[in-house]
Design a protein around this motif. Structure first.
Motif, short mmCIF file in Angstrom:
data_model
loop_
_atom_site.label_atom_id
_atom_site.label_comp_id
_atom_site.label_asym_id
_atom_site.label_seq_id
_atom_site.Cartn_x
_atom_site.Cartn_y
_atom_site.Cartn_z
N PRO A 148 0.80 -1.23 0.00
CA PRO A 148 0.00 0.00 0.00
C PRO A 148 0.83 1.28 0.00
N ILE A 149 2.02 1.24 0.63
CA ILE A 149 2.81 2.48 0.74
C ILE A 149 3.28 2.97 -0.63
N LEU A 150 3.34 2.07 -1.59
CA LEU A 150 3.85 2.46 -2.92
C LEU A 150 2.88 3.42 -3.63
N ASN A 151 1.68 3.58 -3.07
CA ASN A 151 0.72 4.54 -3.67
C ASN A 151 0.94 5.96 -3.18
N LEU A 152 1.89 6.15 -2.25
CA LEU A 152 2.08 7.50 -1.68
C LEU A 152 2.61 8.48 -2.72
N GLN A 153 2.23 9.73 -2.52
CA GLN A 153 2.84 10.83 -3.28
C GLN A 153 3.83 11.50 -2.33
N ILE A 154 5.06 11.72 -2.80
CA ILE A 154 6.06 12.42 -1.99
C ILE A 154 6.45 13.69 -2.74
N ASN A 155 6.33 14.81 -2.08
CA ASN A 155 6.60 16.10 -2.74
C ASN A 155 5.83 16.22 -4.06
N GLY A 156 4.60 15.75 -4.02
CA GLY A 156 3.74 15.88 -5.20
C GLY A 156 4.02 14.89 -6.32
N LYS A 157 4.94 13.94 -6.06
CA LYS A 157 5.29 12.95 -7.10
C LYS A 157 5.05 11.55 -6.54
N PRO A 158 4.73 10.60 -7.43
CA PRO A 158 4.57 9.22 -6.92
C PRO A 158 5.88 8.75 -6.29
N LEU A 159 5.76 8.11 -5.16
CA LEU A 159 6.96 7.60 -4.48
C LEU A 159 7.75 6.67 -5.39
N CYS A 160 9.05 6.94 -5.47
CA CYS A 160 9.97 6.04 -6.20
C CYS A 160 10.96 5.56 -5.14
N TYR A 161 10.73 4.40 -4.58
CA TYR A 161 11.49 3.96 -3.41
C TYR A 161 12.64 3.04 -3.82
N LEU A 162 13.85 3.59 -3.73
CA LEU A 162 15.05 2.83 -4.13
C LEU A 162 16.01 2.73 -2.95
N ASP A 163 15.46 2.60 -1.76
CA ASP A 163 16.29 2.51 -0.55
C ASP A 163 16.05 1.18 0.16
N ASN A 164 15.92 0.13 -0.63
CA ASN A 164 15.51 -1.16 -0.09
C ASN A 164 16.60 -1.88 0.70
N ALA A 165 17.87 -1.50 0.46
CA ALA A 165 18.93 -2.14 1.25
C ALA A 165 18.87 -1.64 2.70
N ALA A 166 18.26 -0.46 2.90
CA ALA A 166 18.11 0.06 4.27
C ALA A 166 16.92 -0.61 4.95
N THR A 167 15.78 -0.57 4.28
CA THR A 167 14.65 -1.35 4.75
C THR A 167 13.67 -1.52 3.59
N THR A 168 12.87 -2.58 3.66
CA THR A 168 11.89 -2.83 2.60
C THR A 168 10.50 -2.47 3.09
N HIS A 169 9.59 -2.27 2.15
CA HIS A 169 8.21 -2.01 2.53
C HIS A 169 7.49 -3.33 2.85
N LYS A 170 6.26 -3.16 3.39
CA LYS A 170 5.56 -4.34 3.89
C LYS A 170 4.33 -4.62 3.03
N PRO A 171 4.16 -5.86 2.60
CA PRO A 171 2.95 -6.19 1.84
C PRO A 171 1.73 -6.20 2.76
N ASP A 172 0.56 -6.05 2.17
CA ASP A 172 -0.65 -5.94 3.00
C ASP A 172 -0.85 -7.17 3.89
N ILE A 173 -0.39 -8.35 3.45
CA ILE A 173 -0.62 -9.52 4.31
C ILE A 173 0.21 -9.46 5.60
N VAL A 174 1.35 -8.78 5.54
CA VAL A 174 2.13 -8.61 6.78
C VAL A 174 1.43 -7.59 7.68
N ILE A 175 0.93 -6.52 7.06
CA ILE A 175 0.22 -5.49 7.84
C ILE A 175 -1.06 -6.11 8.45
N GLU A 176 -1.76 -6.86 7.62
CA GLU A 176 -2.97 -7.54 8.11
C GLU A 176 -2.63 -8.56 9.20
N GLY A 177 -1.52 -9.24 8.99
CA GLY A 177 -1.09 -10.27 9.95
C GLY A 177 -0.85 -9.69 11.33
#
Ligand code: PLP
Length: 419
Positions: free
Chosen positions: A25-54
């Motif tokens: 779900p976080i990939l739908n965010l707008q950051i500074n008016g632009k769609p989030l382009c998240y390329l910092d995955n070696a620092a931490t990854t985002h969570k799929p909805d099943i983990v959030i739901e879990g």
């Protein structure tokens, strides 16, 4: 049980990045008016909805303390937590789930091993511990602290200009004084994939145990600790689509049984009196106090999520992303990639002539692009390459070729502005 309830998808999903992105779900965010382009995955990854739901499911249906209660909720929480341990065991192919110790993360796992190995039996004065020149601080500082405490010495495998270990130098360091080898599998600052099986085999010829820092491994490739024959393997939940504050120490039973407890308290004992305390067996001996129950459960679900794909599809896709990004970035005048090993994961560290990496990161952020800048907790690696910091883009299964284009265009804009 929780994880079975929330995973309803077929065992192996077709790899479709557009479908995968819908899971986060976080990939739908707008950051500074632009769609989030998240390329910092070696620092931490985002969570799929099943983990959030879990995690939500745990708090809304099972919340209780584990192991100690006879009531319904405590039984349910215990079952879910222990089921998560079983999932980890299956995922890394450990021999037994009692070899899986839940900790806060890779850092705590290495600290646990370093601290307990220095308790008289394994590492003492004059002994040597081998690490490499591409380690995260988490795989340097705990060993340095141990060396300081017991009078042991840290030895470092050098790396070549591509960021690959020089194995002939490793051979020269191994000797009868060596009591531990602790090596990163995939470097977070260079992206290098190290030949860990070879490294483990060579150490075992001297009967030396090997710890593998797998903090950057599990999100990119499959691990089989029995096939590797590593003695310890560590990773963090948050880098593999799971929660923060949870991680795994895998250890062979033979070692874990010989090590003393790391911390004392509830849940790790059999009997306590003022005269004497006896400790519980594995894994409880190393899990004093109330653990991160929801974190463990979330991690179990995250591993089920990764496991819902064929790992070869993930590797193939990420390799294409890496090749595409490498070619694009190298076409930028004045850009140099730090870490050009033949075997590389989808991590690209780079510097651009005349532009500080902090400026690159700050300006990219205004375009909605998240990368990491700095020393990546690998200052000795930065020193080896004569830089104080790099910019780092790191990709996982939900990143796209369009995002790499955005990074490329952003860098061109920054170059123009700074000219
Ligand atoms: N080892 C490597 C290779 C890492 O990349 C990291 C984190 O970036 C760590 C260890 C430490 O992980 P954590 O901070 O989750 O304990």
């Amino acid at each position: 049980m929780l994880s079975e309830k929330i995973i309803q998808k077929p065992a192996k999903r077709k790899f479709d990045v557009n479908e995968i992105r819908k899971d986060f779900p976080i990939l739908n965010l707008q950051i500074n008016g632009k769609p989030l382009c998240y390329l910092d995955n070696a620092a931490t990854t985002h969570k799929p909805d099943i983990v959030i739901e879990g995690t939500k499911h745990y708090y809304t249906h099972e919340n209780a303390n584990i192991h100690r209660g006879l009531h319904f909720l405590s039984e349910a929480a215990t079952q879910s937590y222990e089921n998560a341990r079983l999932k980890v065991k299956e995922y890394i192919n450990a021999m037994s789930s009692s070899e899986i110790i839940f900790v806060r993360g890779a850092t705590e796992a290495i600290n646990l091993v370093a601290a307990t190995m220095g308790n008289g039996k394994f590492i003492g004065e004059g002994d040597e511990i081998i690490v490499s020149n591409m380690e995260h601080h988490a795989n340097i500082v705990p060993w340095q602290m141990l060396c300081e405490r017991v009078g042991a010495k840290l030895k470092v495998i050098p790396i070549n200009d591509n960021g690959e270990l020089i194995l002939e130098e490793y051979d020269k360091l191994l000797n009868e004084k060596t009591k531990m080898v602790s090596i990163v599998h995939i470097s977070n600052s260079l992206g290098t994939i190290n030949p860990i099986k070879e490294i483990i085999d060579r150490a075992h010829k001297f009967n030396v145990p090997v710890l593998i820092d797998g903090a950057q491994t599990v999100q990119h490739s499959r691990v089989d600790v029995q096939d590797l024959d590593c003695d310890f393997f560590v990773f963090s939940g948050h880098k593999v689509f799971g929660p923060t504050g949870i991680g795994v120490l895998y250890g062979k039973t033979s070692y874990l049984n010989q090590l003393p407890p790391y911390q004392g308290g509830g849940d790790m004992i059999r009997t306590v009196s003022f005269d004497q305390t006896t400790f519980d067996g594995l894994p409880n001996k190393f899990e004093a106090g109330t653990p991160n129950i929801v974190g463990g459960i979330g991690l179990g679900v995250a591993l089920l999520y990764i496991n819902s794909f064929d790992i070869n599809d993930i590797i193939e896709y990420e390799t294409k992303l890496l090749e595409y990004a490498t070619e694009k970035l190298l076409s930028i005048n004045g850009l140099k990639i730090i870490g050009t090993a033949k075997e590389k994961a989808s991590v690209i560290s780079f510097v651009i002539d005349g532009i500080h990496s902090y400026d690159i990161g700050t300006m990219l952020d205004t375009y909605g692009i998240a990368i990491r800048t700095g020393h990546h907790c690998s200052q000795p690696t930065m020193k080896r390459f004569g830089v104080s910091a790099t910019a780092r883009a790191s990709f996982v299964l939900y990143n796209t070729f369009e995002e790499i284009d955005r990074l490329y265009n952003g860098l061109l804009k920054i170059k123009k502005m700074m000219a």
